[in-house]
Design a protein around this motif. Structure first.
Motif, PDB file in Angstrom:
ATOM      1  N   THR A 110       0.830  -1.209   0.000  1.00  0.00           N
ATOM      2  CA  THR A 110       0.000   0.000   0.000  1.00  0.00           C
ATOM      3  C   THR A 110       0.862   1.255   0.000  1.00  0.00           C
ATOM      4  OG1 THR A 110      -0.113   0.028   2.404  1.00  0.00           O
ATOM      5  CG2 THR A 110      -1.874  -1.134   1.256  1.00  0.00           C
ATOM      6  N   ALA A 111       2.177   1.097  -0.193  1.00  0.00           N
ATOM      7  CA  ALA A 111       3.108   2.223  -0.300  1.00  0.00           C
ATOM      8  C   ALA A 111       2.950   3.211   0.858  1.00  0.00           C
ATOM      9  CB  ALA A 111       2.953   2.950  -1.627  1.00  0.00           C
ATOM     10  N   SER A 112       2.750   2.684   2.044  1.00  0.00           N
ATOM     11  CA  SER A 112       2.617   3.569   3.208  1.00  0.00           C
ATOM     12  C   SER A 112       3.951   4.184   3.608  1.00  0.00           C
ATOM     13  CB  SER A 112       2.054   2.790   4.398  1.00  0.00           C
ATOM     14  OG  SER A 112       0.780   2.292   4.086  1.00  0.00           O
ATOM     15  N   LYS A 114       5.669   6.026   1.756  1.00  0.00           N
ATOM     16  CA  LYS A 114       5.875   7.300   1.055  1.00  0.00           C
ATOM     17  C   LYS A 114       5.665   8.472   1.995  1.00  0.00           C
ATOM     18  CE  LYS A 114       5.251   5.575  -3.521  1.00  0.00           C
ATOM     19  NZ  LYS A 114       4.662   5.660  -4.848  1.00  0.00           N
ATOM     20  N   SER A 215      -1.532   5.854   7.851  1.00  0.00           N
ATOM     21  CA  SER A 215      -1.740   6.145   6.430  1.00  0.00           C
ATOM     22  C   SER A 215      -3.182   5.809   6.049  1.00  0.00           C
ATOM     23  CB  SER A 215      -0.772   5.334   5.576  1.00  0.00           C
ATOM     24  OG  SER A 215      -1.113   3.967   5.657  1.00  0.00           O
ATOM     25  N   PRO A 218      -5.151   3.451   0.490  1.00  0.00           N
ATOM     26  CA  PRO A 218      -4.892   4.095  -0.797  1.00  0.00           C
ATOM     27  C   PRO A 218      -6.083   3.983  -1.758  1.00  0.00           C
ATOM     28  CG  PRO A 218      -3.794   1.977  -0.676  1.00  0.00           C
ATOM     29  CD  PRO A 218      -4.399   2.217   0.675  1.00  0.00           C
ATOM     30  N   ARG A 336      -0.113   5.392  -4.679  1.00  0.00           N
ATOM     31  CA  ARG A 336       0.050   4.450  -3.578  1.00  0.00           C
ATOM     32  C   ARG A 336      -0.718   3.157  -3.807  1.00  0.00           C
ATOM     33  NH1 ARG A 336      -1.778   6.291   1.825  1.00  0.00           N
ATOM     34  NH2 ARG A 336      -1.397   4.091   2.190  1.00  0.00           N
TER      35      ARG A 336
END
Ligand code: HEC
Length: 462
Positions: A110-112, A114, A215, A218, A336
């Motif tokens: 989930t590209a947390s 970033k 976060s 997304p 994300r």
């Protein structure tokens, strides 16, 4: 009641407990938190369980090579609830490694990591390696053949690192070989040094979760822009935020409770892993193998082509650690959603397949040496004191775990009964010093005299 309330008021006023806790509990988090967000807190629950049971175990455990094994036998068989305590500590460790892994995968997918949560990721990566280090050092504290063998292998891998290898192995093990000092050191690592680092980092990690906020789940097409993100996030919270407790945290609490119940249940049902034989290998009958979470790492080393192994041992971990730490700097903005990051998802799958294949291979392969072999110098008598010395070394240095001579020893390596017919002393020296595909390098472990005694003995086998 009035009396207790007074006491509580005094404590609360002087310590500021509710002033600190209430804002934390009530702080706003993004709505629609998901079940996939519970793994971080599950890891924390396991960690707390490990600390509690670890303290319990340390009350009875004796970190000396004389007594370690027996104190564990005592804990397992006699101490009140000792077997359950060891069991919880074991399954708790497994749970912690499992949930650290899942948590990390969720954060990555989930590209947390970033903006603005780069530091969360970095502290998490360090915590991952500390967790693995705890698993590794803990295994040696069992001071049975499994633990000791695992460390022998690791030490040999380490000592192959060019130039500084021997030095690192020295510092890690407290000497050239596994012994009393190793156990003392590993006890220190496992009980003081690594946990102290973990406490600090876990605290920092949690602080960052509060500081930077959880976060938001997304959404495809909703990009992270470091310039505007914080403002946007505050706005989101103000508009739609829900209090952390109970709206978001009940899932963590429920899942954490289930995890703890499962771990305790497993511990009661199955108990602690059986102690294999004590490291004196003349007593025993089992096939040792490291704990499951160490097996992929060991399988990797077992399978690596010998020519590149020395390089991979250095470069592999460095590249992995560097890549993990660099990740949030390489991409800290933009998309994300996993739906828009197919390569990230694909890469994660590849890594998982890789790790699980290694686990599978490691579990199946009979790459464990044979520890129940009886010392060859007790089986075969000789009047030549030099030969006798060679034989003793052949057993004491572990050659016999993997090699047979006249029917005594393991089968992992070739039978050496007639090795002197085909191999001269120089070839033997090279093999022993450098090792080979599935044979550890002994260069840093044997003294010159020992090497000569071994070689003389082997060369005389015709
Ligand atoms: C972990 C198991 C293991 C241990 C411990 C081990 N070896 Fe080996 N050894 C092997 C394997 C496997 C091979 C053959 C394949 C290779 O070279 O990788 C081998 C090959 C050899 C050979 C070459 C024999 C041939 O015919 O190829 C010699 C000699 C030898 N080992 C001696 C020793 C001595 C001496 C020791 C102790 C100091 C020792 N080994 C410890 C696994 C081991």
């Amino acid at each position: 009641m009035g009396f207790f309330k007074k006491i509580w008021n005094w404590i609360d006023d002087r310590s500021g407990i509710s002033e600190t806790i209430m804002p934390l509990a009530k702080h706003l988090v993004p709505p629609a938190s998901k079940w996939s967000y519970v793994f971080g807190s599950a890891t924390l629950f396991c960690f707390i369980l490990q600390v509690a049971t670890g303290i319990g175990l340390s009350l009875l455990y004796q970190p000396s090579s004389q007594n370690a094994y027996h104190s564990l036998e005592y804990i397992t068989n006699q101490a009140f609830l000792g077997n359950v305590l060891r069991g919880i500590h074991y399954f708790g460790a497994s749970g912690m490694i499992l949930f650290v892994g899942i948590h990390m995968i969720r954060v990555y997918i989930t590209a947390s990591y970033k903006f603005p949560r780069e530091m969360n990721w970095i502290s998490g990566v360090i915590l991952l390696f500390l967790t693995i280090a705890m698993g590794f050092t803990g295994q040696l504290l069992r001071w049975d053949a499994n633990g000791v063998w695992s460390s022998v292998v690791a030490a040999e891998q380490l000592s192959r690192v060019p130039i500084i290898g021997t030095y690192i192995a020295d510092v890690l093990l407290g000497g050239q070989a596994i012994g009393e000092h190793t156990l003392n050191r590993f006890f220190s690592y496992h009980v003081f040094i690594i946990p102290a680092m973990m406490f600090i980092l876990v605290g920092f990690h949690l602080f960052l979760v509060f500081r930077n906020g959880i976060s938001e789940p997304p959404k495809p097409g909703r990009l992270v822009d470091p310039k505007t993100y914080r403002k946007w996030y505050q706005h989101l919270l103000a508009k739609k935020g829900v209090p952390f407790w109970p709206n978001a945290a009940w899932r963590d609490a429920l899942f954490g409770a289930v995890v703890v119940i499962c771990i305790v249940g497993l511990a009661i049902f199955f108990g602690a892993p059986k102690l294999t034989q004590p490291p004196d290998p003349s007593i025993i009958t089992t096939t040792p193998s490291p704990d499951w979470y160490m097996i992929p790492i060991f399988a990797l080393f077992a399978l690596m082509p010998p020519k590149i192994e020395s390089y991979i041992i250095v470069i592999g971990p460095l590249v992995t650690i560097f890549a993990l730490l660099a990740l949030p700097f390489l991409s800290n903005s933009g998309e994300r959603s996993p739906l828009r990051r197919p390569w990230a998802v694909f890469g994660t799958f590849l890594v998982l397949i890789f790790v699980f294949s290694l686990l599978y291979i490691g579990l199946k392969a009979p790459w464990s040496p044979k520890f129940d072999t009886k010392p060859i110098y007790k089986q075969i008598k000789t009047n030549n004191p030099d030969m006798e010395k060679g034989m003793v070394l052949f057993y004491k240095k572990g050659c016999q775990y993997c090699h047979q001579i006249k029917g005594h020893g393991g089968m992992k390596g070739p039978d050496l009964t007639l090795i002197g017919r085909t191999w001269d002393k120089n070839q033997l020296k090279v093999q022993i010093i450098n090792g080979n595909k599935n044979m550890p390098a002994y260069g840093s472990i044997l003294t010159k005299d020992e090497l000569n005694q071994l070689v003389n003995y082997l060369a005389a086998l015709r």
